[in-house]
Design a protein around this motif. Structure first.
Motif, mmCIF file in Angstrom:
data_model
loop_
_atom_site.group_PDB
_atom_site.id
_atom_site.type_symbol
_atom_site.label_atom_id
_atom_site.label_comp_id
_atom_site.label_asym_id
_atom_site.label_seq_id
_atom_site.Cartn_x
_atom_site.Cartn_y
_atom_site.Cartn_z
ATOM 1 N N LEU A 31 0.938 -0.811 -0.083
ATOM 2 C CA LEU A 31 0.221 0.092 -0.178
ATOM 3 C C LEU A 31 0.776 1.474 -0.413
ATOM 4 O O LEU A 31 0.687 2.206 -0.560
ATOM 5 C CB LEU A 31 -0.933 -0.298 1.014
ATOM 6 C CG LEU A 31 -1.739 0.940 0.975
ATOM 7 C CD1 LEU A 31 -3.362 0.650 0.069
ATOM 8 C CD2 LEU A 31 -2.809 0.349 2.855
ATOM 9 N N VAL A 32 2.114 0.980 0.773
ATOM 10 C CA VAL A 32 2.846 2.102 0.994
ATOM 11 C C VAL A 32 3.230 2.578 -0.694
ATOM 12 O O VAL A 32 3.803 3.769 -0.984
ATOM 13 C CB VAL A 32 4.224 2.115 1.815
ATOM 14 C CG1 VAL A 32 4.872 3.162 1.594
ATOM 15 C CG2 VAL A 32 3.403 2.462 3.584
ATOM 16 N N ILE A 33 3.474 1.145 -1.121
ATOM 17 C CA ILE A 33 5.038 1.342 -2.406
ATOM 18 C C ILE A 33 3.421 1.649 -3.427
ATOM 19 O O ILE A 33 4.188 2.899 -4.677
ATOM 20 C CB ILE A 33 5.173 0.253 -3.089
ATOM 21 C CG1 ILE A 33 5.881 -0.772 -1.658
ATOM 22 C CG2 ILE A 33 5.062 0.023 -4.397
ATOM 23 C CD1 ILE A 33 6.917 -1.871 -1.772
ATOM 24 N N ALA A 34 2.169 1.663 -3.533
ATOM 25 C CA ALA A 34 1.567 2.017 -4.271
ATOM 26 C C ALA A 34 0.816 3.693 -4.649
ATOM 27 O O ALA A 34 0.564 4.214 -5.239
ATOM 28 C CB ALA A 34 -0.281 0.917 -3.963
ATOM 29 N N GLY A 35 1.050 3.996 -2.641
ATOM 30 C CA GLY A 35 0.747 5.330 -2.499
ATOM 31 C C GLY A 35 2.416 6.366 -3.419
ATOM 32 O O GLY A 35 2.098 7.638 -3.689
ATOM 33 N N VAL A 36 3.206 6.268 -3.257
ATOM 34 C CA VAL A 36 4.464 6.454 -3.502
ATOM 35 C C VAL A 36 4.691 6.326 -5.325
ATOM 36 O O VAL A 36 4.981 8.011 -5.465
ATOM 37 C CB VAL A 36 6.077 6.098 -3.290
ATOM 38 C CG1 VAL A 36 7.504 6.181 -4.000
ATOM 39 C CG2 VAL A 36 6.234 5.846 -1.811
ATOM 40 N N CYS A 37 4.520 4.714 -6.054
ATOM 41 C CA CYS A 37 3.508 5.375 -7.136
ATOM 42 C C CYS A 37 3.151 5.796 -7.997
ATOM 43 O O CYS A 37 2.910 6.619 -8.548
ATOM 44 C CB CYS A 37 3.728 3.411 -7.654
ATOM 45 S SG CYS A 37 4.982 2.691 -7.934
ATOM 46 N N ALA A 38 2.144 6.541 -7.369
ATOM 47 C CA ALA A 38 0.541 7.425 -7.027
ATOM 48 C C ALA A 38 1.348 8.998 -7.444
ATOM 49 O O ALA A 38 1.307 9.818 -8.537
ATOM 50 C CB ALA A 38 -0.423 6.644 -6.505
#
Length: 61
Positions: free
Chosen positions: A9-16
């Motif tokens: 979820l954190v990686i998804a937020g950074v990617c977003a």
């Protein structure tokens, strides 16, 4: 398992934030799947623990 879901979820937020929508969507999907698997495992182990606890309690009586 929950740690992996939070990490995804954190990686998804950074990617977003960086504009990688496809990768963010993929990581968010992985996080959802891992969370559901962890929730199911928790419920199964909770049920097993409750039934095993009753057997031990009955054996002591």
């Amino acid at each position: 398992m929950i740690r992996l879901a939070i990490l995804c979820l954190v990686i998804a937020g950074v990617c977003a934030l960086l504009g990688f929508g496809g990768a963010a969507s993929a990581f968010a999907g992985i996080a959802k799947v891992l969370f559901v698997i962890a929730l199911i495992a928790f419920l199964v182990l909770l049920a097993v623990g409750l039934f095993a606890g009753k057997k031990v309690k009955d054996a002591l009586d």
